[in-house]
Design a protein around this motif. Sequence first.
Motif, PDB file in Angstrom:
ATOM      1  N   ALA A 224       0.887  -1.156   0.020  1.00  0.00           N
ATOM      2  CA  ALA A 224      -0.010   0.166   0.025  1.00  0.00           C
ATOM      3  C   ALA A 224       0.773   1.301  -0.117  1.00  0.00           C
ATOM      4  O   ALA A 224       0.623   2.232  -0.791  1.00  0.00           O
ATOM      5  N   ILE A 225       1.823   1.323   0.478  1.00  0.00           N
ATOM      6  CA  ILE A 225       3.056   2.483   0.730  1.00  0.00           C
ATOM      7  C   ILE A 225       3.604   2.530  -0.510  1.00  0.00           C
ATOM      8  O   ILE A 225       3.619   3.841  -1.048  1.00  0.00           O
ATOM      9  N   ALA A 226       3.968   1.566  -0.938  1.00  0.00           N
ATOM     10  CA  ALA A 226       4.555   1.647  -2.428  1.00  0.00           C
ATOM     11  C   ALA A 226       3.737   2.038  -3.444  1.00  0.00           C
ATOM     12  O   ALA A 226       4.009   2.951  -4.469  1.00  0.00           O
ATOM     13  N   ALA A 227       2.281   1.632  -3.444  1.00  0.00           N
ATOM     14  CA  ALA A 227       1.133   2.104  -4.489  1.00  0.00           C
ATOM     15  C   ALA A 227       0.897   3.432  -3.990  1.00  0.00           C
ATOM     16  O   ALA A 227       0.948   4.337  -5.013  1.00  0.00           O
ATOM     17  N   PHE A 228       1.018   3.960  -2.951  1.00  0.00           N
ATOM     18  CA  PHE A 228       0.914   5.488  -2.598  1.00  0.00           C
ATOM     19  C   PHE A 228       1.870   6.383  -2.997  1.00  0.00           C
ATOM     20  O   PHE A 228       1.444   7.381  -3.816  1.00  0.00           O
ATOM     21  N   ILE A 229       3.152   5.621  -2.869  1.00  0.00           N
ATOM     22  CA  ILE A 229       4.294   6.621  -3.546  1.00  0.00           C
ATOM     23  C   ILE A 229       4.378   6.830  -4.893  1.00  0.00           C
ATOM     24  O   ILE A 229       4.505   7.894  -5.698  1.00  0.00           O
ATOM     25  N   ILE A 230       3.854   5.576  -5.695  1.00  0.00           N
ATOM     26  CA  ILE A 230       3.900   6.046  -7.009  1.00  0.00           C
ATOM     27  C   ILE A 230       2.650   6.351  -7.669  1.00  0.00           C
ATOM     28  O   ILE A 230       2.827   7.211  -8.524  1.00  0.00           O
TER      29      ILE A 230
ATOM     30  N   ALA B 103      -7.792   4.837  -4.618  1.00  0.00           N
ATOM     31  CA  ALA B 103      -8.367   3.809  -5.716  1.00  0.00           C
ATOM     32  C   ALA B 103      -7.089   2.883  -6.032  1.00  0.00           C
ATOM     33  O   ALA B 103      -7.224   1.616  -6.422  1.00  0.00           O
ATOM     34  N   VAL B 104      -5.985   3.508  -6.664  1.00  0.00           N
ATOM     35  CA  VAL B 104      -4.792   2.653  -6.926  1.00  0.00           C
ATOM     36  C   VAL B 104      -4.530   1.827  -5.805  1.00  0.00           C
ATOM     37  O   VAL B 104      -4.125   0.669  -6.032  1.00  0.00           O
ATOM     38  N   ILE B 105      -4.474   2.140  -4.458  1.00  0.00           N
ATOM     39  CA  ILE B 105      -3.861   1.227  -3.346  1.00  0.00           C
ATOM     40  C   ILE B 105      -5.098   0.010  -3.243  1.00  0.00           C
ATOM     41  O   ILE B 105      -4.533  -1.087  -3.220  1.00  0.00           O
ATOM     42  N   ILE B 106      -6.193   0.380  -3.354  1.00  0.00           N
ATOM     43  CA  ILE B 106      -7.297  -0.728  -3.180  1.00  0.00           C
ATOM     44  C   ILE B 106      -7.321  -1.779  -4.501  1.00  0.00           C
ATOM     45  O   ILE B 106      -7.200  -2.979  -4.271  1.00  0.00           O
ATOM     46  N   ILE B 107      -6.956  -1.109  -5.359  1.00  0.00           N
ATOM     47  CA  ILE B 107      -7.119  -2.019  -6.690  1.00  0.00           C
ATOM     48  C   ILE B 107      -5.534  -2.795  -6.567  1.00  0.00           C
ATOM     49  O   ILE B 107      -5.749  -4.150  -6.872  1.00  0.00           O
ATOM     50  N   SER B 108      -4.474  -2.272  -6.273  1.00  0.00           N
ATOM     51  CA  SER B 108      -3.434  -3.059  -6.106  1.00  0.00           C
ATOM     52  C   SER B 108      -3.456  -4.247  -5.110  1.00  0.00           C
ATOM     53  O   SER B 108      -2.980  -5.192  -5.107  1.00  0.00           O
ATOM     54  N   LEU B 109      -3.894  -3.789  -3.943  1.00  0.00           N
ATOM     55  CA  LEU B 109      -4.004  -4.834  -2.860  1.00  0.00           C
ATOM     56  C   LEU B 109      -5.044  -6.031  -3.271  1.00  0.00           C
ATOM     57  O   LEU B 109      -4.849  -7.177  -3.087  1.00  0.00           O
ATOM     58  N   GLY B 110      -6.264  -5.580  -4.116  1.00  0.00           N
ATOM     59  CA  GLY B 110      -7.108  -6.538  -4.414  1.00  0.00           C
ATOM     60  C   GLY B 110      -6.416  -7.502  -5.652  1.00  0.00           C
ATOM     61  O   GLY B 110      -6.631  -8.834  -5.434  1.00  0.00           O
ATOM     62  N   VAL B 111      -5.647  -7.157  -6.422  1.00  0.00           N
ATOM     63  CA  VAL B 111      -5.058  -7.686  -7.688  1.00  0.00           C
ATOM     64  C   VAL B 111      -3.757  -8.844  -6.951  1.00  0.00           C
ATOM     65  O   VAL B 111      -3.842  -9.877  -7.469  1.00  0.00           O
ATOM     66  N   LEU B 112      -3.225  -8.271  -5.896  1.00  0.00           N
ATOM     67  CA  LEU B 112      -2.146  -8.899  -5.714  1.00  0.00           C
ATOM     68  C   LEU B 112      -2.472  -9.479  -4.343  1.00  0.00           C
ATOM     69  O   LEU B 112      -1.425 -10.400  -3.631  1.00  0.00           O
ATOM     70  N   PHE B 113      -3.686  -9.876  -4.055  1.00  0.00           N
ATOM     71  CA  PHE B 113      -4.284 -10.532  -2.825  1.00  0.00           C
ATOM     72  C   PHE B 113      -3.643 -12.079  -2.646  1.00  0.00           C
ATOM     73  O   PHE B 113      -2.993 -12.352  -1.979  1.00  0.00           O
ATOM     74  N   PRO B 114      -3.918 -12.832  -3.923  1.00  0.00           N
ATOM     75  CA  PRO B 114      -3.458 -14.292  -3.691  1.00  0.00           C
ATOM     76  C   PRO B 114      -1.902 -14.374  -3.671  1.00  0.00           C
ATOM     77  O   PRO B 114      -1.355 -15.108  -2.879  1.00  0.00           O
ATOM     78  N   LEU B 115      -0.982 -13.431  -4.267  1.00  0.00           N
ATOM     79  CA  LEU B 115       0.165 -13.171  -4.081  1.00  0.00           C
ATOM     80  C   LEU B 115       0.879 -13.067  -2.617  1.00  0.00           C
ATOM     81  O   LEU B 115       1.676 -13.647  -2.071  1.00  0.00           O
TER      82      LEU B 115
END
Length: 123
Positions: A70-76, A90-102
Amino acid sequence: MKGSKLYSIFTGTCPVCQTGKMYKTNNPYRFSETLKMHDNCRHCDTKFKIEPSFFYGAMYVSYGVGVAIAIAAFIIANLLFGMGRLETFAVIIISLGVLFPLIMRLSRNIWINFFFSFDETKV
């Protein structure tokens, strides 16, 4: 890089022999199979679940990994691309949602590597 904990963490291999696979499928995005693991390593016979509910500790690791992402997504999003507050969220939520299985698999890999070490005799 074989022999280091990072190798086992990022490849999902047995932390002891780093040859056998821990998960039954390689694809973490098969949601019904994401966390299905072998009981023992097929190469060195290391038991992955030391005790019942062993991987509950991985939830704490998962929290840390999620916060780091989440911090990396915020910075980017915010600092690099100059997005506003709502778009960054929105970018943070989408990033966490997409990467959840990983994140779930990576957390389990990190957790099990706290308790096992590489053993050259079992390679």
